[in-house]
Design a protein around this motif. Structure first.
Motif, PDB file in Angstrom:
ATOM      1  N   UNK A  47      27.392 -33.303  39.687  1.00 22.51           N
ATOM      2  CA  UNK A  47      26.311 -33.665  38.783  1.00 22.51           C
ATOM      3  C   UNK A  47      26.691 -34.980  38.130  1.00 22.51           C
ATOM      4  N   UNK A  48      25.838 -35.994  38.271  1.00 28.16           N
ATOM      5  CA  UNK A  48      26.098 -37.280  37.613  1.00 28.16           C
ATOM      6  C   UNK A  48      25.207 -37.391  36.380  1.00 28.16           C
ATOM      7  N   UNK A  49      25.700 -38.155  35.417  1.00 32.38           N
ATOM      8  CA  UNK A  49      25.026 -38.284  34.126  1.00 32.38           C
ATOM      9  C   UNK A  49      24.822 -39.752  33.774  1.00 32.38           C
ATOM     10  N   UNK A  50      23.763 -40.016  33.042  1.00 27.68           N
ATOM     11  CA  UNK A  50      23.515 -41.338  32.473  1.00 27.68           C
ATOM     12  C   UNK A  50      23.942 -41.287  31.008  1.00 27.68           C
ATOM     13  N   UNK A  51      24.615 -42.321  30.565  1.00 31.48           N
ATOM     14  CA  UNK A  51      25.057 -42.414  29.174  1.00 31.48           C
ATOM     15  C   UNK A  51      24.041 -43.236  28.392  1.00 31.48           C
ATOM     16  N   UNK A  52      23.608 -42.693  27.263  1.00 32.00           N
ATOM     17  CA  UNK A  52      22.637 -43.366  26.393  1.00 32.00           C
ATOM     18  C   UNK A  52      23.288 -43.606  25.038  1.00 32.00           C
ATOM     19  N   UNK A  53      22.897 -44.683  24.409  1.00 25.84           N
ATOM     20  CA  UNK A  53      23.405 -45.000  23.066  1.00 25.84           C
ATOM     21  C   UNK A  53      22.281 -45.661  22.297  1.00 25.84           C
ATOM     22  N   UNK A  54      21.894 -45.021  21.211  1.00 26.04           N
ATOM     23  CA  UNK A  54      20.846 -45.578  20.369  1.00 26.04           C
ATOM     24  C   UNK A  54      21.354 -45.584  18.938  1.00 26.04           C
ATOM     25  N   UNK A  55      21.615 -46.763  18.438  1.00 26.91           N
ATOM     26  CA  UNK A  55      22.103 -46.930  17.058  1.00 26.91           C
ATOM     27  C   UNK A  55      23.341 -46.075  16.786  1.00 26.91           C
ATOM     28  N   UNK A  56      24.261 -46.042  17.739  1.00 31.41           N
ATOM     29  CA  UNK A  56      25.505 -45.291  17.558  1.00 31.41           C
ATOM     30  C   UNK A  56      25.410 -43.820  17.913  1.00 31.41           C
ATOM     31  N   UNK A  57      24.209 -43.334  18.234  1.00 36.10           N
ATOM     32  CA  UNK A  57      24.032 -41.945  18.667  1.00 36.10           C
ATOM     33  C   UNK A  57      24.170 -41.934  20.184  1.00 36.10           C
ATOM     34  N   UNK A  58      25.262 -41.330  20.670  1.00 37.08           N
ATOM     35  CA  UNK A  58      25.564 -41.335  22.095  1.00 37.08           C
ATOM     36  C   UNK A  58      25.244 -39.969  22.690  1.00 37.08           C
TER      37      UNK A  58
END
Length: 179
Positions: free
Chosen positions: A98-109
């Motif tokens: 299972x591969x994942x995408x990493x998201x970061x929005x205003x320090x919320x990862x």
């Protein structure tokens, strides 16, 4: 296995780019998978408490490592990424990646599931950090699974190719709403 290691030595010496190097090593892995008896039985030993890693070979100058990973049914890695490129070939059994995408929005990862694939005996996959490198591997099959991993680093010192692990709590079904 010696012939395959000689080919990998040549590839590592002649391909400085990690993407090109990993793709070329992926062409050699089927040679290793075609001769399952070339993997010494001690590198096929499992462990009841979790998947087991066996260090099979390290390049004399530490340019890459070859590892076997052995999985009993139901065992899995944590969600993780790697320090260097990695090529994986399934020698026996079935592994789900299972591969994942990493998201970061205003320090919320957070992570979201990007893709799931089932890799059967003979399958080869390539991971090159940082894009597409966050993943989890599991044996959801009914029998022992064994895979050969070639990592573009010497894992002797730290005993692992894992750069970072991620909590399953970091996985979200979808991205949070954008305000």
């Amino acid at each position: 296995m010696t012939t395959a290691l000689e080919k990998i030595d040549q590839i590592v010496a002649s391909h400085p780019d990690c993407h090109t190097r990993a793709a070329a090593v992926a062409q050699v892995i089927p040679d290793l998978l075609a001769s399952p008896d070339s993997l010494d039985p001690r590198f096929r030993e499992s462990c009841e408490s979790g998947y087991r890693q066996h260090l099979v070979h390290v390049h004399p100058q530490g340019l890459y490592s070859v590892v076997s990973l052995v999985w009993l049914p139901g065992q899995e890695t944590p969600i993780h990424n790697h320090k260097a490129w990695c090529v994986v070939g399934v020698l026996q059994g079935v592994e789900e990646q299972t591969t994942y995408a990493l998201h970061d929005q205003d320090g919320d990862e957070w992570l979201s599931v990007d893709h799931r694939e089932v890799h059967a005996k003979g399958s080869v996959s390539v991971l090159v950090p940082p894009a597409g490198d966050i993943h989890k591997v599991a044996n959801h099959g009914p029998e022992l699974a064994v895979s050969i991993h070639v990592y573009g680093t010497d894992i002797t010192d730290e005993g692992t190719s894992i750069h970072r692990t991620f909590s399953t709590d970091a996985v979200r079904e979808s991205s949070p709403p954008v305000c």
